[in-house]
Design a protein around this motif. Structure first.
Motif, PDB file in Angstrom:
ATOM      1  N   ASN A  44       0.957  -1.221  -0.005  1.00  0.00           N
ATOM      2  CA  ASN A  44      -0.030  -0.118  -0.073  1.00  0.00           C
ATOM      3  C   ASN A  44       0.901   1.327   0.085  1.00  0.00           C
ATOM      4  O   ASN A  44       0.362   2.296  -0.513  1.00  0.00           O
ATOM      5  N   HIS A  80       4.380  -0.121  -7.248  1.00  0.00           N
ATOM      6  CA  HIS A  80       2.760   0.160  -7.182  1.00  0.00           C
ATOM      7  C   HIS A  80       2.300   0.814  -6.492  1.00  0.00           C
ATOM      8  O   HIS A  80       2.300   1.040  -5.330  1.00  0.00           O
ATOM      9  N   GLN A  87      -8.172   4.089  -3.790  1.00  0.00           N
ATOM     10  CA  GLN A  87      -7.055   4.414  -2.995  1.00  0.00           C
ATOM     11  C   GLN A  87      -6.676   5.774  -3.440  1.00  0.00           C
ATOM     12  O   GLN A  87      -5.159   6.245  -3.477  1.00  0.00           O
ATOM     13  N   ASN A 126      -3.186   0.610 -13.101  1.00  0.00           N
ATOM     14  CA  ASN A 126      -3.859  -0.384 -12.267  1.00  0.00           C
ATOM     15  C   ASN A 126      -5.134  -0.850 -12.377  1.00  0.00           C
ATOM     16  O   ASN A 126      -6.048   0.371 -12.379  1.00  0.00           O
ATOM     17  N   GLU A 127      -5.682  -1.888 -13.075  1.00  0.00           N
ATOM     18  CA  GLU A 127      -7.254  -2.068 -13.124  1.00  0.00           C
ATOM     19  C   GLU A 127      -8.291  -1.048 -13.700  1.00  0.00           C
ATOM     20  O   GLU A 127      -9.191  -0.638 -13.299  1.00  0.00           O
ATOM     21  N   GLN A 202      -2.174  -9.918 -12.265  1.00  0.00           N
ATOM     22  CA  GLN A 202      -2.105 -10.027 -10.601  1.00  0.00           C
ATOM     23  C   GLN A 202      -2.288 -11.701 -10.148  1.00  0.00           C
ATOM     24  O   GLN A 202      -1.794 -11.826  -9.417  1.00  0.00           O
ATOM     25  N   GLU A 232       0.641 -10.135  -8.369  1.00  0.00           N
ATOM     26  CA  GLU A 232      -0.081 -10.344  -7.039  1.00  0.00           C
ATOM     27  C   GLU A 232      -0.463 -11.743  -6.577  1.00  0.00           C
ATOM     28  O   GLU A 232      -1.778 -11.918  -6.079  1.00  0.00           O
ATOM     29  N   TRP A 265       1.259 -11.904  -3.108  1.00  0.00           N
ATOM     30  CA  TRP A 265       0.720 -10.668  -2.509  1.00  0.00           C
ATOM     31  C   TRP A 265       0.691 -10.716  -0.865  1.00  0.00           C
ATOM     32  O   TRP A 265      -0.382 -10.813  -0.337  1.00  0.00           O
ATOM     33  N   TRP A 273      -4.578  -9.835   2.696  1.00  0.00           N
ATOM     34  CA  TRP A 273      -5.829  -9.176   2.660  1.00  0.00           C
ATOM     35  C   TRP A 273      -6.856 -10.034   2.440  1.00  0.00           C
ATOM     36  O   TRP A 273      -8.115  -9.530   2.606  1.00  0.00           O
TER      37      TRP A 273
HETATM   38  O1  G3I Z   1      -3.683   2.112   7.312  1.00  0.00           O
HETATM   39  C1  G3I Z   1      -5.051   2.085   7.759  1.00  0.00           C
HETATM   40  C2  G3I Z   1      -5.104   2.015   9.220  1.00  0.00           C
HETATM   41  O2  G3I Z   1      -4.320   3.006   9.780  1.00  0.00           O
HETATM   42  C3  G3I Z   1      -6.476   1.812   9.704  1.00  0.00           C
HETATM   43  O3  G3I Z   1      -6.278   1.619  11.043  1.00  0.00           O
HETATM   44  C4  G3I Z   1      -7.105   0.670   9.106  1.00  0.00           C
HETATM   45  C5  G3I Z   1      -8.570   0.435   9.467  1.00  0.00           C
HETATM   46  O4  G3I Z   1      -9.158  -0.261   8.400  1.00  0.00           O
HETATM   47  O5  G3I Z   1      -7.015   0.663   7.775  1.00  0.00           O
HETATM   48  C6  G3I Z   1      -5.628   0.730   7.113  1.00  0.00           C
HETATM   49  O6  G3I Z   1      -5.635   1.047   5.834  1.00  0.00           O
HETATM   50  C7  G3I Z   1      -5.946  -0.113   5.169  1.00  0.00           C
HETATM   51  C8  G3I Z   1      -4.855  -0.706   4.271  1.00  0.00           C
HETATM   52  O7  G3I Z   1      -5.374  -1.662   3.299  1.00  0.00           O
HETATM   53  C9  G3I Z   1      -3.692  -1.269   5.155  1.00  0.00           C
HETATM   54  O8  G3I Z   1      -4.231  -2.405   5.942  1.00  0.00           O
HETATM   55  C10 G3I Z   1      -7.130  -0.003   4.328  1.00  0.00           C
HETATM   56  O9  G3I Z   1      -8.333   0.494   5.017  1.00  0.00           O
HETATM   57  C11 G3I Z   1      -7.434  -1.003   3.276  1.00  0.00           C
HETATM   58  O10 G3I Z   1      -8.458  -0.265   2.197  1.00  0.00           O
HETATM   59  C12 G3I Z   1      -6.322  -1.335   2.303  1.00  0.00           C
HETATM   60  O11 G3I Z   1      -6.451  -2.314   1.835  1.00  0.00           O
HETATM   61  C13 G3I Z   1      -5.408  -2.669   0.592  1.00  0.00           C
HETATM   62  C14 G3I Z   1      -6.348  -2.622  -0.689  1.00  0.00           C
HETATM   63  O12 G3I Z   1      -5.622  -3.057  -1.846  1.00  0.00           O
HETATM   64  C15 G3I Z   1      -7.099  -1.514  -0.927  1.00  0.00           C
HETATM   65  O13 G3I Z   1      -7.847  -1.543  -1.854  1.00  0.00           O
HETATM   66  C16 G3I Z   1      -4.941  -3.909   0.936  1.00  0.00           C
HETATM   67  O14 G3I Z   1      -4.252  -3.959   1.920  1.00  0.00           O
HETATM   68  C17 G3I Z   1      -4.076  -4.431  -0.405  1.00  0.00           C
HETATM   69  O15 G3I Z   1      -3.702  -5.790  -0.282  1.00  0.00           O
HETATM   70  C18 G3I Z   1      -4.919  -4.222  -1.748  1.00  0.00           C
HETATM   71  O16 G3I Z   1      -4.137  -4.562  -2.880  1.00  0.00           O
HETATM   72  C19 G3I Z   1      -4.596  -4.577  -4.130  1.00  0.00           C
HETATM   73  C20 G3I Z   1      -3.749  -4.318  -5.045  1.00  0.00           C
HETATM   74  O17 G3I Z   1      -3.377  -2.709  -4.640  1.00  0.00           O
HETATM   75  C21 G3I Z   1      -4.272  -4.112  -6.368  1.00  0.00           C
HETATM   76  N1  G3I Z   1      -4.955  -5.169  -6.855  1.00  0.00           N
HETATM   77  C22 G3I Z   1      -5.697  -6.078  -5.810  1.00  0.00           C
HETATM   78  C23 G3I Z   1      -5.337  -5.998  -4.339  1.00  0.00           C
HETATM   79  C24 G3I Z   1      -6.068  -6.607  -3.536  1.00  0.00           C
HETATM   80  O18 G3I Z   1      -7.400  -5.828  -3.244  1.00  0.00           O
END
Ligand code: G3I
Length: 302
Positions: A44, A80, A87, A126-127, A202, A232, A265, A273
């Protein structure tokens, strides 16, 4: 070789993992990363919301931590991702027209410029496609029109001419409507000299994924003239069924000369995730799973 990275390197490939900088202080996490992987990508930390929380104010703290770790341990870094519909920081979401265009190209210049020369390949976009092969109706598509992807690649090329520039997407695990749409875009970019070097697949999979045309799909992109990367990879499931899917994907990559690496991933199921899907190569306690043995065996046979 007896590690994933070492085995991949024997055929000139990398084997990477998506990493969160805040876990590097956990001994088992860092030890497993350093022992087994020779490439990393930020799960992230290099996304738009993380790197430019306010317009023109960049924050590279998480990304810099990862790049420093990689460089200290002889690993490559995948970038990435520069532009994605998800995001985005709040300030981007209401922008329109040329203001959004300027914000996008400034963001690319800021981030790719900061890491210039240190990233092996960037997921520039991306996507951006729907399952039916049409463009996703994101704010970027609606405000900027079809040209926005090409504009993003040109901006990335200007900022970091030595990085490989990739288009990255999911559900492209075979020859299907979505991968057809991406294929047509890459063909068009190459014909018109738009700078694109690679396509990322991915590969978020499960034990019932149909992979009958997975390798053929990689081959047709490679034949167009781009590198292909598994970016991924994770496979929901367990045991030999999960190992078989990992084996199939790894066999496909090593069978294609232009498949230059695989990234999973994450490292451990503990931080995936995908919650309880146990999709990675190391379990919650960092023990190697059956899927690990399958991947290592295939990499060593290449
Ligand atoms: O950092 C905050 C934290 O401060 C807070 O307490 C917590 C509470 O929900 O959230 C944290 O942020 C989260 C972040 O991951 C870190 O854990 C976000 O809410 C959450 O939305 C985010 O999810 C990420 C997701 O992309 C976002 O769409 C996943 O970790 C990550 O694995 C995922 O990766 C994506 C690739 O970028 C693109 N392809 C698909 C892949 C899987 O969805």
């Amino acid at each position: 070789a007896d590690t994933l990275g070492g085995a991949a390197a024997q055929s000139g490939r990398y084997f990477g993992a998506a990493i969160a900088p805040n876990f590097l202080g956990e001994t088992q996490y860092a030890d497993t990363l350093n022992a087994e992987f020779n490439s990393i990508v930020a799960e992230n930390a290099m996304k738009w919301d993380a790197t430019e929380p306010n317009r023109g104010q960049f924050n590279f703290s998480g990304g810099d931590t990862l790049v420093a770790h990689a460089e200290a341990n002889g690993m490559e870094v995948r970038g990435h991702t520069l532009v994605w519909h998800a995001q985005q920081p709040g300030w981007v979401q209401g922008l329109t027209g040329d203001d959004l265009r300027q914000a996008m190209t400034d963001h690319i210049a800021g981030v790719a410029g900061h890491y210039q020369g240190r990233i092996s390949s960037w997921d520039v976009v991306n996507e951006a496609f729907e399952e039916d092969g049409s463009r996703r109706q994101s704010n970027l598509q609606q405000q900027l029109g079809d040209g926005w992807i090409e504009e993003a690649f040109r901006a990335a090329d200007a900022a970091d001419p030595d990085a490989r520039l990739c288009y990255n997407d999911y559900n492209t695990d075979g020859i299907n409507a979505k991968s057809d749409g991406i294929y047509a875009m890459v063909e068009d970019f190459l014909a018109r000299g738009v700078p694109i070097d690679c396509v990322g697949f991915q590969s978020h999979l499960s034990t019932d994924s149909n992979l009958s045309t997975y390798q053929a799909n990689l081959e047709r992109f490679a034949a167009l003239g781009v590198d292909v990367e598994i970016t991924e990879l994770d496979v929901g499931g367990s045991g030999s069924a999960q190992a078989d899917v990992y084996r199939t994907v790894t066999e496909a990559c090593v069978a294609v000369d232009r498949c230059n690496g695989i990234t999973t991933w994450g490292i451990t199921d503990k931080y995936s995730w995908r919650g309880d899907d146990t999709p990675l190569l190391f379990d919650d306690a960092y023990q190697k799973k059956e899927a690990y043995d399958a991947v290592l065996e295939v990499l060593n046979s290449a």
